[in-house]
Design an enzyme around this catalytic site. Sequence first.
Site, PDB file in Angstrom:
ATOM      1  N   SER A   1       2.947  21.175  22.112  1.00 19.53           N
ATOM      2  CA  SER A   1       3.925  21.062  21.001  1.00 19.53           C
ATOM      3  C   SER A   1       3.423  21.815  19.735  1.00 19.53           C
ATOM      4  O   SER A   1       4.418  22.301  19.147  1.00 19.53           O
ATOM      5  CB  SER A   1       4.211  19.613  20.693  1.00 19.53           C
TER       6      SER A   1
ATOM      7  N   ASP B   1      10.781  22.021  22.892  1.00 17.67           N
ATOM      8  CA  ASP B   1       9.971  22.717  22.543  1.00 17.67           C
ATOM      9  C   ASP B   1       9.015  23.361  23.908  1.00 17.67           C
ATOM     10  O   ASP B   1       8.541  24.087  24.147  1.00 17.67           O
ATOM     11  CB  ASP B   1       9.044  22.211  21.508  1.00 17.67           C
TER      12      ASP B   1
END
Length: 639
Positions: free
Chosen positions: A204, A468
């Site tokens: 992330s 993401d």
Amino acid sequence: MKVLLVAACFGAIASAQTFQRVDFLAGQFFDVRLEVHAPVNGSEANGGVPDPNFSLTVGKKGAVPQNATQFFKVSEPKLETWNFTWYEDLFAKDAKKPSLVNVASKAYRRVALYEPGEYVAKLRHYNGAVTEASWLVRDISEVRKTKNVLLFIGDGMTTNMISAARLIAHKSINGRYLTKMMMDQFPILGHQMTHSMDSFITDSANSATALYTGHKTSVNALGVYADSSKSPFDDPKIESIAEIFQRIWSGAVGIVSTAAVADATPAALTAHTRDRGQYGAVVDSFLNGITNYTWTNWTGPDVLFGGGAEQFYPGSGSYQQKDYYAEFSKKGYNVVLNNTSLKSAKNDSKTLGIFSVSHMAKWLDRNVYTNNLRNKSNSPDGKKADAADQPGLKEMTLKAIDILQKRSPDKGWFLMSEAASIDKQMHVLDYDRALGELLELDDTIKASIAKLKEMCVLQETLIIVTADHGHGFDVMGSVDTKYLNEQKGDRKKRDAVGLYQNSGLSQYTAESNVSLKYTSGVNFPANWDPRYSLFGGLAASPDRRENFQVHKNGPRVPATNYTKDDYTVDYKDAVTGFIVNGTLPVAEDQGVHSLTDVPVFAMGPCQELFGGVYNSIDIFFNMATCLSLGQKVPAKKSP
């Protein structure tokens, strides 16, 4: 000898050349790190003495190149030296034989490229070898097309998860849904590729950096290209969209997350470190920006909402053991610590809202299994009470919109709102909670659109919904949980799985006298614990036991370690289920990210830019285009 040019981020061995392209926004600040590596031992050993006389030239393609100091109009940086060790492969690691590398390095700080087009950077080093990189400055619109940007990030969210969430929350008749998710109603659908710079599976931190800066970097890196130095705070930085938007337009910025605010996705908007675990420093960067090097003048976000109180109240978790509630207050922030205070907070002040220690409570526990909020000792004031009065993503996002619009009606605003625990619950294989978080995100999107319409600013707001990265989750059928629970052996329990025609229809939306009720237009399951549940799961996971029922006592713990770095089935988890052997290294106790492309939904000004299949960095460049953030000439007084 290995050389590294970080900002184009490429390496070369001996006299070999490599070529790699990096894209920039015109006027975007970045650092350049040059490294020359000299291995002392290992297969690349060359004597261990790095060449200190390397040099860098930069020039527009086809033009005469200039020395970097002349081209960027900066002073020659000092020579730095250090060393590091690494393992060439798993055999070297097993044998505990690391390779030692000596390094000579220089860093050019806070430079920019303004004229669109292709540039060639050449690093000249030992024996006349040349390592070359191509830097492309994208030519984007100079006309601002949107006043506001609202970026929703469903962390870890994939199309398969959206399909599963739709199945459990929306009724269907004869195979056709009676209602749609809000995401389904967006006019533009695209897909973005999430690869990392040096690996095809991202995390992330790296993926958020790509979305916010237009640059792919390495796993764990926030807003930097990772170098090999000792310090996690001197890596070459790239300016983020929040920093650029505040610098160019003086617009308002909002950051909302259901995670701890120092977690990777919110952190990447202001932090610049290769170590995403530097939580205290991340919190300081929200307030003070980058202070160890000259960088963009950052005056703090107008809104910062989420969890992670342990980085705010004074103690071992806070940066330099400071009281960051007090630090934010000194700079004019209104500080709120619960949902009641959030609702009554004024809209004309910068506002910090921290609502729990660590990550915030999940939708399923706040709304259905509310006893799970008790005995947590997670109050945001650090006094070990329970954080029972927490807002959800919808409450935080709507309040953020109120504040941003009030504070910046003319200059516009940028808001990132993250449904963080889609990812966090997928990691622990708690699919019910993950889908609950996804449905909360969809409900938040719907409510936000309604609010923007009511405020008469919907037509001047670009709304993007994306992820993401993904997880390898899917649904393959259904499970008769009553039958499964009553069988004795694992192999017989597997007969409870219904495939194809035996999968039946979703029972999550079937209403009864005891089913959950919601207000009109709000879509969540009427029953989170039906007899016939989803047969779903991940492709990559640790050893675990599955009974395919909701975990009513709180988020799941699927595996435990009886010996160090050796995880196996948690004997307390899903006790009526059958054992499923894991596929991950035994040191892993959770599921992991996957390669899958993730969806991008868009509506509003510039929505057409987000259709098709493209790279994750294009999200940044498309937002920058719509906001007209490019600068083709240096500002007379750049902060």
